[in-house]
Design a protein around this motif. Structure first.
Motif, PDB file in Angstrom:
ATOM      1  N   PHE A   1      -4.767   0.505  -6.213  1.00 17.84           N
ATOM      2  CA  PHE A   1      -3.546  -0.152  -6.677  1.00 17.84           C
ATOM      3  C   PHE A   1      -3.354   0.158  -8.152  1.00 17.84           C
ATOM      4  O   PHE A   1      -4.298   0.533  -8.850  1.00 17.84           O
TER       5      PHE A   1
ATOM      6  N   SER B   1       2.098   2.328  -4.640  1.00 20.12           N
ATOM      7  CA  SER B   1       1.425   2.267  -5.935  1.00 20.12           C
ATOM      8  C   SER B   1       0.951   0.869  -6.288  1.00 20.12           C
ATOM      9  O   SER B   1       0.001   0.705  -7.056  1.00 20.12           O
ATOM     10  N   VAL B   2       1.625  -0.157  -5.780  1.00 18.66           N
ATOM     11  CA  VAL B   2       1.316  -1.564  -6.073  1.00 18.66           C
ATOM     12  C   VAL B   2       1.118  -1.769  -7.572  1.00 18.66           C
ATOM     13  O   VAL B   2       0.008  -2.060  -8.039  1.00 18.66           O
TER      14      VAL B   2
ATOM     15  N   GLU C   1       0.798  -7.827   1.935  1.00 19.19           N
ATOM     16  CA  GLU C   1       1.543  -6.577   1.736  1.00 19.19           C
ATOM     17  C   GLU C   1       2.162  -6.098   3.044  1.00 19.19           C
ATOM     18  O   GLU C   1       3.327  -5.688   3.084  1.00 19.19           O
TER      19      GLU C   1
ATOM     20  N   THR D   1       6.730   1.953  -4.403  1.00 24.19           N
ATOM     21  CA  THR D   1       6.209   0.715  -4.979  1.00 24.19           C
ATOM     22  C   THR D   1       5.185   0.081  -4.050  1.00 24.19           C
ATOM     23  O   THR D   1       4.136  -0.398  -4.491  1.00 24.19           O
ATOM     24  N   PHE D   2       5.463   0.062  -2.745  1.00 25.89           N
ATOM     25  CA  PHE D   2       4.462  -0.425  -1.797  1.00 25.89           C
ATOM     26  C   PHE D   2       3.207   0.448  -1.844  1.00 25.89           C
ATOM     27  O   PHE D   2       2.099  -0.035  -1.597  1.00 25.89           O
TER      28      PHE D   2
ATOM     29  N   GLU E   1       1.139  -7.154  -7.384  1.00 25.43           N
ATOM     30  CA  GLU E   1       1.425  -7.696  -6.059  1.00 25.43           C
ATOM     31  C   GLU E   1       2.703  -8.519  -6.042  1.00 25.43           C
ATOM     32  O   GLU E   1       3.463  -8.490  -5.079  1.00 25.43           O
TER      33      GLU E   1
ATOM     34  N   LEU F   1       5.805  -6.730  -5.275  1.00 24.22           N
ATOM     35  CA  LEU F   1       6.023  -6.556  -3.840  1.00 24.22           C
ATOM     36  C   LEU F   1       6.650  -7.814  -3.241  1.00 24.22           C
ATOM     37  O   LEU F   1       7.460  -7.723  -2.312  1.00 24.22           O
TER      38      LEU F   1
ATOM     39  N   VAL G   1      -3.478  -7.251  -9.833  1.00 20.06           N
ATOM     40  CA  VAL G   1      -3.379  -7.542  -8.409  1.00 20.06           C
ATOM     41  C   VAL G   1      -4.540  -8.441  -7.994  1.00 20.06           C
ATOM     42  O   VAL G   1      -4.391  -9.340  -7.161  1.00 20.06           O
TER      43      VAL G   1
ATOM     44  N   ASN H   1      -2.884 -12.111  -8.999  1.00 17.90           N
ATOM     45  CA  ASN H   1      -2.258 -12.359  -7.699  1.00 17.90           C
ATOM     46  C   ASN H   1      -3.248 -12.880  -6.674  1.00 17.90           C
ATOM     47  O   ASN H   1      -2.984 -13.858  -5.980  1.00 17.90           O
TER      48      ASN H   1
ATOM     49  N   SER I   1      -8.901  -2.051   0.581  1.00 16.49           N
ATOM     50  CA  SER I   1      -8.084  -2.134  -0.628  1.00 16.49           C
ATOM     51  C   SER I   1      -8.090  -3.543  -1.210  1.00 16.49           C
ATOM     52  O   SER I   1      -7.303  -3.836  -2.107  1.00 16.49           O
TER      53      SER I   1
ATOM     54  N   GLN J   1       6.118  -5.638   3.799  1.00 16.04           N
ATOM     55  CA  GLN J   1       6.676  -4.371   4.284  1.00 16.04           C
ATOM     56  C   GLN J   1       7.593  -4.612   5.487  1.00 16.04           C
ATOM     57  O   GLN J   1       8.708  -4.070   5.551  1.00 16.04           O
TER      58      GLN J   1
END
Length: 898
Positions: A71, A176-177, A136, A173-174, A180, A183, A76, A80, A48, A140
């Motif tokens: 994502f 679909s991102v 990520e 949300t985690f 970044e 998150l 991202v 990011n 990813s 989490q």
């Protein structure tokens, strides 16, 4: 205060006996499950990492297992990862990441906010190639720990709190991102609510100050002010609720206020950098989104995640594209069942009311329910906030808290369960109706309707099966372990949905190191301009100066210069994106503008131009001039296509045509043989041919024709494309092309109605301005002749040596002026032999200083205005928080008086 402290000595409760005996299991699971959640991509050999899909600097990338995106937003990668990597490298080399010299003609780095340049220590992970994936996972885990602490503080049992924390670790949300840095903000909302809860209790008020300050400071340093602002609104509602129910309201409000002020002080360097940059931009004028809402059909995706297919699915449907890109998260029907139950529990009703109120406000604002939307837009800055997309973490946390409340029930819910089930069923039925592929609003073709139907039955069936299974566990087993099993099934349900975008990851390829190294070796301080490969801002990732950018905010003087003197089409993006392949901009327009404004590109020190194979650096026009290709027609050996049409008015801009490009696909570089072309107008014809071995897949294949042919507007134009020889076919892409003035026929006489081919007509003029210096499968690199150096002088009195990005030595026989091709803006300082000198603008865009006779040792340095004051405020807040924390420890250890 009726709260349950987080210790290992709690008496066993009906809902958490195992975890009370073995509390070490909790942190183990909170750390281990996010790692397990990423195993599908590891097992399938997929990645990813956005560098493989949006950098434009890689080769050999394999296909995903499931077509789609991993994502929800390519930023991202562009913002990011690319800019965050530069910030991490700055920190690791002992530099404060104030400035990015590799995008545009230099732009602020910390001031752009979204790279999260000040988000330490998390930002350091972006210094590594797969750091964005590890970031990520880290977020989490952090979010799960904070959510668990919050739920325990709300007097919920350990099992319920653990299940809630794990659900938040795998929220929509985690999954679909949608960005970044969103998150990055996510863990600080439960942390802020935890601090507010601490502020209610006299025994934990000092701790509350520290936690609130760290939460607010972290939210702002995380790099996404929109998400931090929305989270703050939920925290404000929570604070009002607790203020009303608190016997010591003044002390409570004072503690929250002190924590908030110290949090703002912690983020002072980031805030100052952002506002110093923002006042030089039009970010608020270009970001007025208060009236933008999500189509109501997007609600189906909230209840049935992936009902419209994987992330990024559109199938050419604009409605689906806006829904797919505008949905920042989801709930899921099975989760909704328990959330409704949690809203109906009798414990701490005020919080339940606040959470339900927040969900109603969020839904009203997201889907444009007029009374709610109008009222919400009265809030400061709300009209500049993309609420429908970035509010998902806040309403997902509200749902998680309600679910945890339901799981903590001492019984099976009874009437609450029946109402929750009814609500989930109603939501499912409504979602099926909204997503119904046979509804006229979708205008699906038969093939696309079949695709949408499969996703509806598959994902809708998954939600129904999840409700049945979890309900059976909930109702069948009446022991605490049975409820734990139901909670565990909810976590497995969330993890299954979390895995879907991973299936759209790609098999890693390789970075085009030879091309990157060529630019690094030869460009020095000079810049390159890309019309394709090495997408913005990946020049910053690879540390190569590039005049393109993808920035928001961005300086007005720079965007004005681009629109006036480099690429007027960039005005369509309000200055935020300067990169021709981004719709609706066009590569051919960009190349024509390079010809038109070549002096300005040279002035900015653009030494190289990077393009995809087949793109020509001469005056061209494309017909059609859009990206609407639909299908292909295969040309085997001896087969041909003939286009007949009236030449449009744009031919008045071109001289004699010496080259023509045909947009084709070579089936993964397998097409062989000779492709020939014949172009006729006014009974005059020109011909040419070229070997398909030199073609690039899915791009224009250019063929020289002779003699050069003049085409005037209104001429009857005929173009025949013939695959003269070759053992493997070539594919000619077809565009929609209806109209009485044109026709497209195959060599067998078949007319392809309503279709045309894209042709690129090239004059071959001004070739002397460029030298082709590098070519590979991914890119061509052209050297721009006579480009200016990064440092120049206005006269001839000085010689320059030891030229580096921020320093140069000038030996002068008389007065002169030094021009430095870096963006002029407040914050830049210069010294000559240690003495400050004034920097003035040159051409209103780059920097200039005056030089004196003799040796001038010149140094440049950037720091946002008032940054020194910001650092002072930051260190004062650190000192205050340390003092508060030490006083809390001292008070706890001091023996109480008899």
């Amino acid at each position: 205060m009726g709260t349950k402290p987080l210790t290992a000595t709690d008496p066993p409760s009906a809902s958490s006996s195992v975890l009370d005996r073995r509390p070490w299991i909790i942190p183990v699971l909170l750390v281990l499950l996010p790692l397990i959640g990423h195993l599908p991509s590891v097992i399938l050999g997929l990645s990813s990492n956005p560098i493989w899909t949006v950098s434009g600097a890689v080769l050999g990338v394999g296909q995903p297992w499931l077509a789609g995106s991993q994502f929800g937003d390519p930023n991202v990668g562009w913002t990011n990862q690319a800019l965050g990597h530069l910030a991490a490298q700055d920190w690791l080399h002992g530099r404060i990441p104030w400035w990015n010299p590799y995008s545009g003609i230099g732009l602020p780095l910390a001031g752009e906010m979204q790279p999260a340049a000040m988000f330490l220590p998390f930002a350091l992970l972006l210094g590594f190639q797969d750091g964005i994936v590890w970031l990520e996972i880290t977020l989490q885990i952090f979010a799960g720990l904070m959510t668990f602490c919050l739920l325990r503080r709300l007097d919920l049992g350990r099992v319920s709190a653990l299940i809630g924390a794990l659900l938040f670790e795998f929220n929509g949300t985690f999954t679909s991102v949608p960005g970044e840095t969103i998150l990055n903000v996510l863990p600080f909302l439960p942390m802020l609510l935890l601090g507010i809860e601490y502020a209610r209790d006299a025994a934990t008020r000092r701790r509350a100050v520290v936690v609130i300050a760290l939460a607010i400071g972290g939210s702002l340093l995380a790099g996404f002010p929109e998400a931090a602002y929305i989270d703050g609104l939920l925290a404000l509602l929570w604070t009002i609720c607790r203020f009303i129910g608190n016997a010591e309201r003044l002390k409570f409000a004072l503690i929250v206020a002190i924590g908030g002020i110290l949090g703002l002080m912690l983020a002072a360097p980031q805030i100052v950098a952002f506002f110093d940059f923002t006042i030089l931009t039009n970010v608020f004028q270009s970001h007025t989104l208060g009236g933008v809402t999500l189509d109501p059909r997007g609600a189906a995706q909230v209840i049935i995640p992936f009902v419209y297919g994987p992330l990024g699915t559109s199938l050419g449907n604009n409605l689906l594209l806006t829904i797919s890109g505008g949905t920042g998260g989801y709930i899921g029907a099975a989760a909704l069942l328990f959330a409704i139950m949690g809203a109906l529990t009798g414990r701490d009703r005020s919080i339940a009311v606040i959470l339900v109120l927040w969900l109603v406000l969020s839904a009203g604002k997201t889907f444009g329910i007029p009374p709610i939307m109008y009222a919400m837009n009265l809030l400061p800055f709300m009209k500049d906030t993309e609420f429908f997309r970035y509010s998902s973490p806040a309403w997902e946390l509200a749902v998680v808290i309600l679910i945890a409340r339901a799981l903590d029930l001492s019984d099976h819910g009874g009437w609450r369960y029946r109402i929750g089930l009814a609500g989930a069923v109603v939501a499912l039925v409504a979602s099926f109706a909204l997503a119904w592929p046979w509804a006229a609003v979708w205008h699906w073709s038969d093939a696309n309707r079949a695709i949408m139907a499969r996703w509806l039955w598959r994902e809708g069936g998954f939600q129904i099966a999840a409700i049945i299974l979890i309900s059976l566990l909930w109702l069948r087993f009446r022991s605490p372990s049975g409820r734990a099993m139901a909670g565990g099934a909810l976590v497995a349900y969330a993890m299954a949905m979390f895995a879907v975008p991973q299936l759209s990851g790609v098999r890693p390829g390789r970075v085009d190191v030879p091309a990157i190294d060529y630019l690094k070796t030869h460009s020095g301080l000079d810049r390159f301009y890309t019309v394709g490969p090495i997408q913005p801002n990946y020049s910053a990732y690879f540390s190569i100066p590039n005049v393109n950018h993808n920035y928001l905010p961005v300086s007005l003087n720079w965007t004005a210069y681009i629109e006036k003197s480099l690429f007027p089409s960039a005005a369509s993006q309000n200055g935020g994106i300067f990169w021709a392949p981004f719709p609706p901009m066009q590569i051919t327009t960009a190349m024509n503008d390079v010809q038109r404004y070549i002096k300005n590109y040279r002035f900015l020190g653009v030494r190289y131009i990077v393009a995809s194979p087949g793109v020509q650096l001469t005056s061209t026009i494309s017909i059609p001039d859009n990206r609407a290709r639909q299908s292909v027609v295969e040309l085997g050996q001896g087969q041909s296509l003939t286009l007949s049409r009236i030449a449009p008015a744009v031919f008045s801009k071109l001289g004699p045509i010496s080259e023509i490009g045909i947009f084709q696909g070579n089936y993964g570089n397998t097409a062989t043989g000779i492709l020939s072309v014949s172009v006729c107008a006014r009974n005059l014809c020109s011909t040419g041919s070229a070997n398909l071995d030199s073609s690039a897949d899915n791009s224009a294949f250019h063929i020289n024709i002779s003699p050069p042919l003049t085409i005037n507007p209104g001429d009857r134009l005929s173009v025949t494309i013939n695959h003269a020889t070759g053992s493997h076919p070539d594919a000619i892409w077809l565009w929609p092309g209806a109209g009485p003035d044109q026709s497209l026929k195959t060599s067998s006489g078949q007319t392809l109605k309503g279709q045309t081919v894209q042709l690129v007509f090239n004059t071959g003029s001004n070739r002397h301005a460029f030298t082709h210096v590098y070519a590979d499968q991914l890119m061509d690199i052209w050297r721009v002749r006579h480009a200016d150096n990064f440092y120049t002088t206005n006269g001839s009195a000085c010689t320059l040596r030891v030229m580096r990005l921020n320093s140069v030595i000038a030996q002068c026989s008389g007065p002169d002026a030094l021009v430095r091709r870096e963006l002029f803006m407040p914050g830049w300082h210069a010294t000559i032999n240690g003495a400050p000198v004034m920097i003035t603008p040159d051409h209103d865009i780059v920097q200039k200083i005056s030089l004196k006779p003799g040796e001038n040792r010149i140094r440049f340095h950037f720091a946002p205005p008032f940054s020194q004051l910001a650092w002072l405020v930051f260190w004062l807040s650190v000192a205050a928080l340390l003092a508060v924390q030490f006083s809390a420890v001292y008070q706890k250890r001091r023996p109480s008086r008899a």
